[in-house]
Design a protein around this motif. Structure first.
Motif, PDB file in Angstrom:
ATOM      1  N   THR A   1       5.640   4.062  -0.568  1.00  0.00           N
ATOM      2  CA  THR A   1       5.018   2.738  -0.695  1.00  0.00           C
ATOM      3  C   THR A   1       5.724   1.733   0.204  1.00  0.00           C
ATOM      4  O   THR A   1       6.957   1.717   0.292  1.00  0.00           O
ATOM      5  CB  THR A   1       5.063   2.253  -2.151  1.00  0.00           C
ATOM      6  OG1 THR A   1       4.372   3.203  -2.977  1.00  0.00           O
ATOM      7  CG2 THR A   1       4.405   0.891  -2.294  1.00  0.00           C
TER       8      THR A   1
ATOM      9  N   LYS B   1       0.824  -1.198   0.000  1.00  0.00           N
ATOM     10  CA  LYS B   1       0.000   0.000   0.000  1.00  0.00           C
ATOM     11  C   LYS B   1       0.867   1.260   0.000  1.00  0.00           C
ATOM     12  O   LYS B   1       1.968   1.274   0.536  1.00  0.00           O
ATOM     13  CB  LYS B   1      -0.939   0.020   1.201  1.00  0.00           C
ATOM     14  CG  LYS B   1      -2.112  -0.957   1.080  1.00  0.00           C
ATOM     15  CD  LYS B   1      -3.201  -0.649   2.079  1.00  0.00           C
ATOM     16  CE  LYS B   1      -4.443  -1.490   1.813  1.00  0.00           C
ATOM     17  NZ  LYS B   1      -5.557  -1.142   2.745  1.00  0.00           N
ATOM     18  N   THR B   2       0.334   2.308  -0.603  1.00  0.00           N
ATOM     19  CA  THR B   2       0.990   3.610  -0.609  1.00  0.00           C
ATOM     20  C   THR B   2       0.325   4.502   0.436  1.00  0.00           C
ATOM     21  O   THR B   2      -0.905   4.649   0.437  1.00  0.00           O
ATOM     22  CB  THR B   2       0.898   4.268  -1.994  1.00  0.00           C
ATOM     23  OG1 THR B   2       1.602   3.449  -2.945  1.00  0.00           O
ATOM     24  CG2 THR B   2       1.514   5.656  -1.979  1.00  0.00           C
TER      25      THR B   2
ATOM     26  N   SER C   1      11.697   1.923  -0.040  1.00  0.00           N
ATOM     27  CA  SER C   1      11.458   2.231  -1.447  1.00  0.00           C
ATOM     28  C   SER C   1      12.736   2.739  -2.106  1.00  0.00           C
ATOM     29  O   SER C   1      13.678   3.162  -1.430  1.00  0.00           O
ATOM     30  CB  SER C   1      10.360   3.299  -1.568  1.00  0.00           C
ATOM     31  OG  SER C   1      10.785   4.523  -0.989  1.00  0.00           O
TER      32      SER C   1
END
Length: 284
Positions: A123, A105-106, A223
């Motif tokens: 993210t 999920k972001t 990320s």
């Protein structure tokens, strides 16, 4: 004899140059802009729902006092479906006790402060587990003292672009030493070991332990953009003030958060979403 005179003249000239230093700190006036600074993000760790973020304000360059906490911001985090409100608990610390992060999920943060709105996102990428976690006694070398060092084995997922960040805690205190090599050892890409098992990874070769210490290490799945931010951060903070080794020019590192009200008034710091694998051991 002529060469000797030239050498003596050069030595005297250098000595005079170095001795002609004057403290002009009180005579310097720098224009400074008060900017917002963020520390923290979303962490997935042992099913904990507690999340914390700290907001402070920048200080003039020659100020020695600690950064002041921001007390009157409105902070929310959203995954596109649910929005969580973060409550101020003092000294610029904002927290929420009900956010359980999910892989893939972001998460987007929104900060409203001084009639301006800041928005940024990251993210959450999954991190592999430790296959083994242990410590070893290493003898003194030219670069390190004798001591116990924690290590781990871990298998990188095949065919997935992964980036890692390592944290080490000594007796529950996060420990990091400014070092030029931090941007190569504390953060790493799996470009050269995709899908392989890594044996004997030392998460921080600058931190040693002695008998009785509680040693803890974390491997964070981060990320690519956070990896790039940390690379620049460690490059600037790892020079130890030694100018002749080629220090980079100081500059603010661009955040992943933008000011949508006034883009010129940039925020400092990074809002991250990370997955954490950790283990600990008492040195015996």
């Amino acid at each position: 004899m002529k060469n000797l005179k030239n050498i003596l003249f050069s030595v005297i000239a250098i000595t005079v140059f170095l001795s002609c230093e004057e403290d002009v700190t009180n005579d310097v006036t720098l224009n400074s802009i008060e900017r917002l600074v963020i520390e923290g993000g979303i962490e997935r760790n042992s099913n904990s729902t507690f999340q914390a973020i700290r907001l402070t304000k920048t200080l003039p360059f020659l100020t020695n006092t600690p950064n002041q906490g921001v007390l009157d911001a409105v902070v929310t985090v959203s995954d596109g479906v649910t929005t969580w409100n973060f409550t101020h608990s003092g000294n610029g610390n904002y927290s929420n006790n009900n956010l359980l992060p999910e892989i893939g999920k972001t998460y987007t943060i929104t900060i409203i402060w001084n009639n301006e709105t800041y928005v940024g996102s990251d993210t959450l990428n999954q991190v592999p587990l430790f296959d083994n976690f242990y410590y070893e006694l290493e003898e003194e070398t030219l670069f390190t003292d004798e001591g116990f060092f924690i290590k781990f084995d871990s298998t990188d997922p095949i065919g997935v672009e992964n980036y890692y960040y390592y944290r080490v805690f000594k007796n529950n205190v996060y420990t990091i030493v400014p070092d030029p090599g931090n941007n190569q050892t504390l953060i790493v890409s799996d470009e050269f070991f995709d899908g392989q098992q890594r044996i004997g990874v030392n998460p921080n070769e600058e931190v040693s332990f002695k008998i009785g210490d509680l040693a803890k290490a974390q491997q964070l799945g981060i990320s690519k953009r956070y990896y790039q931010f940390l690379f620049e951060l460690f490059t600037q903070t790892g020079n130890q003030g030694i100018s002749f080794v080629g220090n980079p020019p100081p500059a603010s590192i661009r955040s992943n958060i933008i000011n949508i009200t006034n883009p010129k008034n940039r925020i400092l710091g990074y809002f991250y979403a990370v997955d954490i694998e950790e283990d600990s051991v008492v040195i015996q």
